[in-house]
Design a protein around this motif. Structure first.
Motif, mmCIF file in Angstrom:
data_model
loop_
_atom_site.group_PDB
_atom_site.id
_atom_site.type_symbol
_atom_site.label_atom_id
_atom_site.label_comp_id
_atom_site.label_asym_id
_atom_site.label_seq_id
_atom_site.Cartn_x
_atom_site.Cartn_y
_atom_site.Cartn_z
ATOM 1 N N LYS A 1 10.194 -23.269 -9.978
ATOM 2 C CA LYS A 1 9.548 -23.793 -8.776
ATOM 3 C C LYS A 1 8.077 -23.984 -9.103
ATOM 4 C CE LYS A 1 12.752 -21.856 -5.517
ATOM 5 N NZ LYS A 1 13.010 -21.670 -4.135
ATOM 6 N N TRP B 1 5.449 -23.229 -7.403
ATOM 7 C CA TRP B 1 4.587 -22.111 -7.052
ATOM 8 C C TRP B 1 4.829 -20.862 -7.886
ATOM 9 C CZ3 TRP B 1 6.045 -17.346 -5.053
ATOM 10 C CH2 TRP B 1 7.381 -17.227 -4.659
ATOM 11 N N SER B 2 6.008 -20.777 -8.524
ATOM 12 C CA SER B 2 6.324 -19.529 -9.228
ATOM 13 C C SER B 2 6.590 -19.707 -10.714
ATOM 14 C CB SER B 2 7.560 -18.877 -8.601
ATOM 15 O OG SER B 2 8.716 -19.677 -8.825
ATOM 16 N N TYR C 1 12.025 -18.365 -12.684
ATOM 17 C CA TYR C 1 12.477 -17.199 -11.920
ATOM 18 C C TYR C 1 13.986 -17.047 -12.083
ATOM 19 C CZ TYR C 1 14.377 -20.528 -8.594
ATOM 20 O OH TYR C 1 15.100 -21.540 -8.023
ATOM 21 N N CYS D 1 10.479 -14.873 -17.102
ATOM 22 C CA CYS D 1 10.408 -15.191 -15.674
ATOM 23 C C CYS D 1 9.214 -14.503 -15.023
ATOM 24 C CB CYS D 1 11.686 -14.746 -14.960
ATOM 25 S SG CYS D 1 13.164 -15.646 -15.491
ATOM 26 N N THR D 2 8.705 -15.115 -13.981
ATOM 27 C CA THR D 2 7.615 -14.504 -13.219
ATOM 28 C C THR D 2 8.136 -13.564 -12.144
ATOM 29 O OG1 THR D 2 7.560 -16.328 -11.626
ATOM 30 C CG2 THR D 2 6.094 -16.494 -13.554
ATOM 31 N N MET D 3 9.392 -13.763 -11.727
ATOM 32 C CA MET D 3 9.929 -12.950 -10.632
ATOM 33 C C MET D 3 11.446 -13.055 -10.555
ATOM 34 S SD MET D 3 8.930 -15.307 -7.330
ATOM 35 C CE MET D 3 7.238 -15.462 -7.846
ATOM 36 N N LYS E 1 8.756 -11.467 0.988
ATOM 37 C CA LYS E 1 7.566 -12.303 0.797
ATOM 38 C C LYS E 1 7.408 -13.302 1.938
ATOM 39 C CE LYS E 1 4.248 -14.210 -1.715
ATOM 40 N NZ LYS E 1 2.937 -13.652 -1.746
#
Length: 134
Positions: free
Chosen positions: A54, A56-57, A60, A94-96, A120
């Motif tokens: 995505k 913004w992320s 993931y 991955c960031t999250m 979130k």
């Protein structure tokens, strides 16, 4: 994956093998995988997961349909699965890790809080065809 339809029936009692097979044909090419835990060759815990991107992320992993057979809860199986996904996410850069939990499923919410997940925001949806739901 088709062989594990029995455990999916804990979430979706009317789910048919035909529907499951048709969904998997759509999902697997889009990076859908499953993680399962077996006891005496019977699947007692299962989760799907996807890797995506995505804006913004960045990259993931999304956990999807997290199931532990009610007769096998409180054995640490859910934690084993979230720990595995955590390792996978880190290995893949991955960031999250993200997931959805129903607002009325307080047991799942407590479990995810205990695993370090936090809410979130809200996951909004606009129902188009309720008859198509599993």
């Amino acid at each position: 994956m088709l062989a594990e339809i029995a455990i999916l029936k804990h979430l979706y009692p009317t789910f048919t093998l035909e529907k499951y097979e048709s969904y998997l044909k759509e999902m697997v090419p889009h990076n859908y995988k499953q993680l399962a835990i077996y006891e005496h060759e019977v699947c007692v815990a299962l989760t799907g997961f996807w890797t995506g991107f995505k804006l913004w992320s960045g990259k993931y992993i999304e956990i999807d349909n997290f199931i532990v057979d009610p007769a096998h809860r409180a054995k640490g199986l859910g934690k084993k699965m979230t720990d595995y996904i955590d390792v996978k996410a880190r290995e893949q850069g991955c960031t999250m890790i993200v997931l959805d939990a129903y607002t009325n499923n307080f047991t799942a919410q407590r479990f995810y809080f205990n695993q370090g997940y936090i809410p979130k925001g809200f996951h909004f949806l606009k129902m188009i065809n309720e008859d198509g739901l599993s």
